[in-house]
Every structure is written in structure tokens, then in C-alpha cells.
Design a protein around this motif. Structure first.
Motif, short mmCIF file in Angstrom:
data_model
loop_
_atom_site.label_atom_id
_atom_site.label_comp_id
_atom_site.label_asym_id
_atom_site.label_seq_id
_atom_site.Cartn_x
_atom_site.Cartn_y
_atom_site.Cartn_z
N ALA A 73 16.18 -44.00 -9.37
CA ALA A 73 16.03 -42.57 -9.03
C ALA A 73 17.18 -41.77 -9.64
O ALA A 73 17.13 -40.55 -9.70
CB ALA A 73 15.97 -42.38 -7.52
N THR A 122 10.94 -42.52 -13.01
CA THR A 122 11.64 -43.31 -12.01
C THR A 122 10.69 -44.36 -11.42
O THR A 122 9.54 -44.04 -11.13
CB THR A 122 12.14 -42.34 -10.92
OG1 THR A 122 13.19 -41.57 -11.48
CG2 THR A 122 12.65 -43.06 -9.71
N HIS A 123 11.18 -45.59 -11.29
CA HIS A 123 10.46 -46.77 -10.77
C HIS A 123 9.57 -47.44 -11.82
O HIS A 123 9.00 -48.49 -11.56
CB HIS A 123 9.59 -46.45 -9.53
CG HIS A 123 10.40 -45.90 -8.40
ND1 HIS A 123 9.85 -45.15 -7.40
CD2 HIS A 123 11.71 -45.97 -8.13
CE1 HIS A 123 10.80 -44.76 -6.56
NE2 HIS A 123 11.94 -45.26 -7.01
N PRO A 151 8.17 -38.98 -8.56
CA PRO A 151 8.59 -40.29 -8.06
C PRO A 151 9.99 -40.19 -7.49
O PRO A 151 10.73 -39.26 -7.82
CB PRO A 151 8.59 -41.14 -9.33
CG PRO A 151 8.90 -40.18 -10.43
CD PRO A 151 8.33 -38.85 -10.01
N GLY A 152 10.36 -41.11 -6.65
CA GLY A 152 11.71 -41.08 -6.11
C GLY A 152 11.77 -41.85 -4.81
O GLY A 152 11.02 -42.80 -4.59
N VAL A 153 12.69 -41.45 -3.96
CA VAL A 153 12.85 -42.08 -2.64
C VAL A 153 12.56 -41.02 -1.59
O VAL A 153 13.07 -39.90 -1.66
CB VAL A 153 14.29 -42.63 -2.47
CG1 VAL A 153 14.45 -43.30 -1.10
CG2 VAL A 153 14.61 -43.61 -3.59
N GLU A 175 14.23 -37.81 -3.20
CA GLU A 175 15.42 -37.86 -4.05
C GLU A 175 15.03 -38.39 -5.42
O GLU A 175 14.44 -39.45 -5.55
CB GLU A 175 16.47 -38.80 -3.46
CG GLU A 175 17.72 -38.87 -4.32
CD GLU A 175 18.65 -40.03 -3.97
OE1 GLU A 175 18.24 -40.92 -3.20
OE2 GLU A 175 19.78 -40.04 -4.49
N VAL A 176 15.32 -37.59 -6.43
CA VAL A 176 15.19 -38.08 -7.80
C VAL A 176 16.23 -37.37 -8.64
O VAL A 176 16.57 -36.22 -8.35
CB VAL A 176 13.75 -37.87 -8.34
CG1 VAL A 176 13.45 -36.41 -8.60
CG2 VAL A 176 13.51 -38.69 -9.61
N ILE A 201 8.67 -44.13 -3.75
CA ILE A 201 7.34 -43.56 -3.93
C ILE A 201 7.09 -43.19 -5.38
O ILE A 201 8.02 -42.97 -6.15
CB ILE A 201 7.16 -42.31 -3.04
CG1 ILE A 201 8.33 -41.34 -3.26
CG2 ILE A 201 7.04 -42.69 -1.57
CD1 ILE A 201 8.05 -39.96 -2.77
#
Lengths: 323, 82
Positions: free
Chosen positions: A209, A289-290, B12-14, B43-44, B70
Motif C-alpha cells: 500500500a 497495490t496488492h 486498492p489498499g487497507v 490507506e493507499v 482490499i
């Protein structure tokens, strides 16, 4: 004038970058995906170095005060004009009063909005690119926010004739499929153990992230360093070296790899074990991200060939667009 | 008449359900929310982006956990719109 209603997550004005100041610690900034930026400009009749708006993960919403010719390339962000979908990688006419809204990215991470005439912000040290860390360039040195007004330069002759041009599919990248980026292993790669050097190219790395215009932090196996006696001037961490310059694209390994991108610091004391080749940096910049990334080792000659092939491809695209 | 809406993540991120690890969640299932109210953070790129509901209603269910990783467009929460 373009009136910004929503700035998105991180939207900045970018051109091809601020070159020639690296020695004073000034990174180039500039479009993270130079290919998409350049094609967007070509689609509206601009030269490659006109400033575009780089939108990350989520686009802007804005109205145009004047008629304009625009193109959106790069990540697929489902752009709409007055609520109706418009195509990406194609030239679109906008009328005064129209509202453009760019949604979030479904394929890729960054989209580029080019306007015929370019985004007309003042040049700072020869570039219109935004460098947010020190707040220079672009629009007030920062990402776009609601209420911002952006001027547009004088459209080049013939830009209106390009309306309806769509880039042939063969030139449109499928970012989701682009997992491999080519690197040249080197610089201080001797600091890694043989196993770690092999792991660097065998492992599947995950974009964390914490991946932005400064650097792409990757997660994966730990890379081990050779035992050494700490040299004068280097820090105590096994990954420390005596200070060196960091090329853009270089992979530093404080523990896990960080690929330095357009806004990165220009030097420091971490081992840099390789460099993502310039032709593939845009693909890395489009990895969400990911998503995973793997490194494929090439030599310097192959890296230069790849760069030459990419410039030739862009020339070809320009002639296809201009007919 | 009620309608269930799903809020998807724009990136995407947390996903975080709390403004701070020490604090209570923004909202819990069963809470009523106003349009524009924050239901979580993503959070990204070292930024925390607020996820808001654009409709008023009642939170029915979270579809991802606190601190879950996510993807873009992933459904986060269901709201019974008022």
C-alpha cells in the motif's frame, strides 16, 4: 479554463519531467507512465512534452469553460462526459460547460488527461511537473483539489480534426497482464548473497500500500546480505553502503525492495541492487497495490534496445494518429 | 420503501473501520448514517482516504474486516437506504 470539482485521490500536473537538476538533489518528477502520457498528447495534437493531468486510482470531476479537445489514456477509469461514457485512448470533443467525471481505476493505476494546448501552469526549472514533496511545479506544487482552476494553452492547429481518432488496439496495453518488469542487476548487487541475487529475480513481489510517485515498496522474501566489515562512512545496517546516487528506477533494499520512481530522493546509503529499465517503469507504475511483480534480468544492451524500440513505437503511433 | 446499497472501495489498499487504532469504529451494524458520513478509511500510497456513504440509512453489514487488504471496486459495506 478547467474548473476542478473533485480532485480524486492524487491528481497532479505532469510533463516529461524536470531534467538537468539531479546533481542538486532535484528528482525529475514527470509522468509515471511516459507511454500513456505521450499517447494522450499525440491524440490531441500536442507534442509529447505538453503537461497532462496524471490521475491515480480515482479521477477528477471538472467542467470546461471553453470548447476543448481531450484524450484520456492509461488506466481504465471509465470516464464520462455529462454522465455519458466516453472512450479511453481516443480523441474526444468537449463543449463549453461540459462536465467530465473520471471514476476509479479498474485496470491499471494511473490515467492521463491531455487537453489540446496542454495544461498551462508556470514552468519551474524548465518543467510543469508537480513535485509535491517540496511543493513546486504543477498547480501550486500540490495535488488537485475542489475549487482549482487550470488554464489551457493555445491548441495546436488541426487538433479538432483529430476528434474521433481511436488508438488501434495493438497499441493499448492490458495492464493487468503486465506482471514482469525487466531490470539490470548491478550497482551494489555484490552486497547480496548469491541466493539473494537469485531470489530477487525468482520471487514474486507484491506491491504494498506504500507505493507512490516516490517509490514502490514491494513485499516478498527477505534478501540476505554478505557478511562484511562496516566501511568508513557506511551505516551499521547490513544494507548500508557508503552514500551513492540513486538512478530513477533503482531498487534499494533497506530490507525488502523499494523501486525508486519519478519523485524519489536522488541519493543515500542503502544498497541499490539493480534498476528497472526505463521502457518498463511505466508498467510498474500501472501495477496496483496488492498486485504482483516479478523481475526479469537483462543486460544494459537489451535495456537500451527496449528503450529504442519504445521510442520507435511512439513515433509509429504519432504517424498513425496524424494519418 | 427501503433499498440496500453497497459501497465499493474506489481503490486498492487497507480498509480501516476506525479513525485511529485507539478509537471506536466510525459506525457499527445497526447504526443509522447520514449522507456524507464516513464509514471507514482506505490507506493507499501513505494516504488515508475517507469512504463516505452518499445515502442516508442504516448500516446492515460490513463485507470486509477491519484492517483487511482490499482490491479496487471491492464491496465494503451494505446500507439499507432510508
Amino acid at each position: 479554463m478547467i474548473d476542478v470539482h473533485e480532485g480524486g485521490i492524487s491528481s497532479t500536473v505532469q510533463d516529461l519531467g524536470r531534467t538537468g537538476h539531479y546533481h542538486i538533489g532535484m528528482p525529475p518528477s514527470g509522468a509515471m507512465d511516459e507511454y500513456a502520457h505521450t499517447v494522450a498528447n499525440y491524440l490531441v495534437g500536442n507534442d509529447a512534452d505538453a503537461a497532462t493531468i496524471e490521475m491515480t486510482y480515482q479521477g477528477i470531476t471538472a467542467t470546461f469553460d471553453d470548447d476543448a479537445v481531450i484524450a484520456i489514456t492509461g488506466a481504465d477509469m471509465s470516464p464520462e462526459l455529462n454522465g455519458d461514457p466516453i472512450g479511453s485512448w481516443e480523441t474526444v470533443a468537449v463543449e463549453a460547460g461540459d462536465e467530465l467525471s473520471v471514476q476509479f481505476a479498474t485496470d491499471g493505476a494511473r490515467a492521463y488527461l491531455a487537453v489540446a494546448g496542454g495544461i498551462d501552469v508556470p514552468e519551474v526549472m524548465g518543467s510543469r511537473s508537480t513535485y509535491t514533496l517540496v511543493g513546486i511545479g504543477g498547480h501550486e506544487g500540490r495535488g488537485l483539489e475542489a475549487g482549482d482552476e487550470l488554464s489551457v494553452g493555445e491548441p495546436p492547429n488541426g487538433s479538432v480534426d483529430l476528434v474521433g481518432t481511436r488508438l488501434p488496439d495493438e497499441y493499448i496495453p492490458e495492464y493487468a497482464d503486465e506482471n514482469a518488469v525487466r531490470i539490470v542487476v548491478g550497482l551494489t548487487s555484490y552486497r547480496l548473497t548469491d541466493e539473494a541475487r537469485a531470489t530477487l529475480c525468482d520471487a514474486e513481489w507484491t506491491v504494498s500500500a506504500e507505493a507512490d510517485r516516490v517509490g514502490y515498496r514491494l513485499e516478498g522474501p527477505d534478501l540476505e546480505f554478505e557478511e562484511r566489515e562496516q566501511p568508513f562512512g557506511a551505516g551499521t545496517d547490513p544494507s548500508n553502503v557508503v552514500d551513492l546516487g540513486y538512478p530513477i528506477g533503482s531498487i534499494q533494499v533497506p530490507q525488502q525492495p523499494i523501486v525508486l520512481m519519478q519523485d524519489a530522493v536522488t541519493g543515500g546509503g542503502y544498497a541499490t541492487v539493480g534498476t528497472v529499465i526505463s521502457a518498463d517503469r511505466g508498467l510498474l507504475a500501472q501495477r496496483q497495490t496488492h498486485k504482483t511483480v516479478s523481475f526479469e534480468s537483462v543486460d544494459v544492451e537489451e535495456a537500451i534496445d527496449a528503450r529504442t524500440r519504445r521510442s520507435e513505437r511512439l513515433k509509429e503511433i504519432r504517424s498513425v494518429i496524424d494519418g | 420503501m427501503s433499498e440496500t446499497i453497497t459501497i465499493n472501495s474506489p481503490m486498492p489498499g487497507v480498509f480501516y473501520r476506525r479513525p485511529d487504532p485507539e478509537e471506536a469504529p466510525f459506525v457499527e451494524p445497526g447504526d443509522s448514517v447520514d449522507a456524507g458520513e464516513t464509514i471507514g478509511l482506505v490507506e493507499v500510497m501513505k494516504n488515508f482516504h475517507e469512504i463516505e456513504t452518499d445515502r442516508a440509512g442504516t448500516v446492515s453489514e460490513f463485507l470486509v474486516g477491519d484492517e483487511a487488504e482490499i482490491e479496487a471496486d471491492q464491496p465494503l459495506v451494505e446500507i439499507d437506504a432510508a
